[in-house]
Scaffold this motif. Structure first.
Motif, PDB file in Angstrom:
ATOM      1  N   ASN A   1       0.831  -1.214   0.000  1.00 22.13           N
ATOM      2  CA  ASN A   1       0.000   0.000   0.000  1.00 22.13           C
ATOM      3  C   ASN A   1       0.865   1.263   0.000  1.00 22.13           C
ATOM      4  O   ASN A   1       1.567   1.543   0.974  1.00 22.13           O
ATOM      5  CB  ASN A   1      -0.903  -0.020   1.243  1.00 22.13           C
ATOM      6  CG  ASN A   1      -1.882   1.144   1.237  1.00 22.13           C
ATOM      7  OD1 ASN A   1      -1.799   2.041   0.387  1.00 22.13           O
ATOM      8  ND2 ASN A   1      -2.806   1.129   2.177  1.00 22.13           N
ATOM      9  N   PRO A   2       0.813   2.064  -1.085  1.00 22.28           N
ATOM     10  CA  PRO A   2       1.674   3.259  -1.150  1.00 22.28           C
ATOM     11  C   PRO A   2       1.286   4.336  -0.127  1.00 22.28           C
ATOM     12  O   PRO A   2       2.126   5.148   0.260  1.00 22.28           O
ATOM     13  CB  PRO A   2       1.497   3.757  -2.588  1.00 22.28           C
ATOM     14  CG  PRO A   2       0.241   3.147  -3.080  1.00 22.28           C
ATOM     15  CD  PRO A   2       0.026   1.880  -2.307  1.00 22.28           C
ATOM     16  N   ASP A   3       0.027   4.337   0.324  1.00 30.80           N
ATOM     17  CA  ASP A   3      -0.435   5.367   1.273  1.00 30.80           C
ATOM     18  C   ASP A   3       0.363   5.352   2.568  1.00 30.80           C
ATOM     19  O   ASP A   3       0.585   6.394   3.174  1.00 30.80           O
ATOM     20  CB  ASP A   3      -1.914   5.147   1.627  1.00 30.80           C
ATOM     21  CG  ASP A   3      -2.835   5.566   0.499  1.00 30.80           C
ATOM     22  OD1 ASP A   3      -2.341   6.265  -0.415  1.00 30.80           O
ATOM     23  OD2 ASP A   3      -4.012   5.179   0.527  1.00 30.80           O
ATOM     24  N   THR A   4       0.762   4.171   3.013  1.00 29.91           N
ATOM     25  CA  THR A   4       1.410   4.060   4.327  1.00 29.91           C
ATOM     26  C   THR A   4       2.895   3.672   4.223  1.00 29.91           C
ATOM     27  O   THR A   4       3.542   3.374   5.222  1.00 29.91           O
ATOM     28  CB  THR A   4       0.692   2.986   5.169  1.00 29.91           C
ATOM     29  OG1 THR A   4       0.655   1.763   4.421  1.00 29.91           O
ATOM     30  CG2 THR A   4      -0.715   3.408   5.531  1.00 29.91           C
ATOM     31  N   LEU A   5       3.397   3.725   3.005  1.00 31.06           N
ATOM     32  CA  LEU A   5       4.746   3.218   2.752  1.00 31.06           C
ATOM     33  C   LEU A   5       5.825   3.910   3.596  1.00 31.06           C
ATOM     34  O   LEU A   5       6.598   3.253   4.299  1.00 31.06           O
ATOM     35  CB  LEU A   5       5.061   3.387   1.263  1.00 31.06           C
ATOM     36  CG  LEU A   5       6.080   2.450   0.649  1.00 31.06           C
ATOM     37  CD1 LEU A   5       5.721   0.997   0.912  1.00 31.06           C
ATOM     38  CD2 LEU A   5       6.168   2.703  -0.857  1.00 31.06           C
ATOM     39  N   THR A   6       5.878   5.229   3.544  1.00 32.91           N
ATOM     40  CA  THR A   6       6.981   5.928   4.212  1.00 32.91           C
ATOM     41  C   THR A   6       6.874   5.851   5.733  1.00 32.91           C
ATOM     42  O   THR A   6       7.889   5.874   6.422  1.00 32.91           O
ATOM     43  CB  THR A   6       7.073   7.407   3.770  1.00 32.91           C
ATOM     44  OG1 THR A   6       5.772   7.982   3.874  1.00 32.91           O
ATOM     45  CG2 THR A   6       7.582   7.532   2.356  1.00 32.91           C
ATOM     46  N   SER A   7       5.641   5.731   6.257  1.00 27.72           N
ATOM     47  CA  SER A   7       5.515   5.639   7.716  1.00 27.72           C
ATOM     48  C   SER A   7       5.918   4.252   8.215  1.00 27.72           C
ATOM     49  O   SER A   7       6.259   4.069   9.384  1.00 27.72           O
ATOM     50  CB  SER A   7       4.086   5.978   8.156  1.00 27.72           C
ATOM     51  OG  SER A   7       3.186   5.047   7.612  1.00 27.72           O
TER      52      SER A   7
END
Ligand SMILES: [Fe+2]
Ligand SMILES: [Fe+2]
Length: 191
Positions: free
Chosen positions: A108-114
């Motif tokens: 899921n790209p929405d939560t990737l960096t977190s």
């Protein structure tokens, strides 16, 4: 041949028990929960964060390989692109391991960096990009060293995978350090 005739070798499972366990819960994946030394849920959770870290590395190196500009940037761009491919390979291996453990790899790209240990930093110029990548690789190296100790003997397959990736991350860090020295002319603090 029976594996368990000799009761002086208690570390060997009864072959019947091994076969029975292997027949259970076929929907769970390659690893049978009963034979797994660690906590599979925890392992999946950790590997999801490793997957996110690798995916962020793919994006960062890909962006850098395209955005890098300036005199002598050719070799650096090519190296960034090669690292992007290798990070993609790591992501693939980790995702496959999550599946083997009975999990669903989280892309899921929405939560990737977190969820990622390393950051997505575009970098203002070539030296900046090299520095960002060196930092990310150092984070990756420290993270994988920790995970190798964590998985230890409880999950040798995942540990070996972590070791295989660590070797490549150390090479990546070395490559970035060499570029930094070449572009900034500050040899001497390599180790
Ligand atoms: Fe990687
Ligand atoms: Fe790397």
């Amino acid at each position: 041949m029976s594996l368990n005739n000799d009761t002086s070798t208690p570390f060997l499972s009864d072959i019947t028990a091994l076969r029975d366990n292997a027949r259970k819960s076929l929907g769970d994946g390659a690893v049978v929960a009963e034979s797994y030394g660690g906590d599979p849920e925890k392992a999946i959770e950790i590997l999801q964060s490793v997957l996110a870290t690798e995916l962020v590395c793919v994006l960062r190196y890909t962006q850098h390989s395209i955005a890098a500009a300036g005199i002598n940037s050719g070799a650096v761009k090519a190296e960034f692109a090669e690292h992007a491919r290798e990070e993609q390979e790591h992501a693939q291996w980790v995702a496959e391991r999550i599946t083997q453990l009975g999990g669903t790899p989280d892309f899921n790209p929405d939560t990737l960096t977190s969820r990622s240990a390393s950051q997505f930093a575009p970098g203002k110029n070539l030296v900046d990009m090299i520095k960002e990548n060196l930092i990310a690789e150092r984070i990756a190296v420290a993270h994988y060293q920790e995970l190798i100790r964590y998985f230890g003997d409880n999950d040798p397959t995942t540990r070996v995978l972590m070791e295989r990736i660590l070797k490549v991350e150390e090479e990546h860090a070395d490559d970035m350090h060499d570029f930094l020295v070449a572009h900034e002319g500050q040899p001497g603090d390599k180790h």
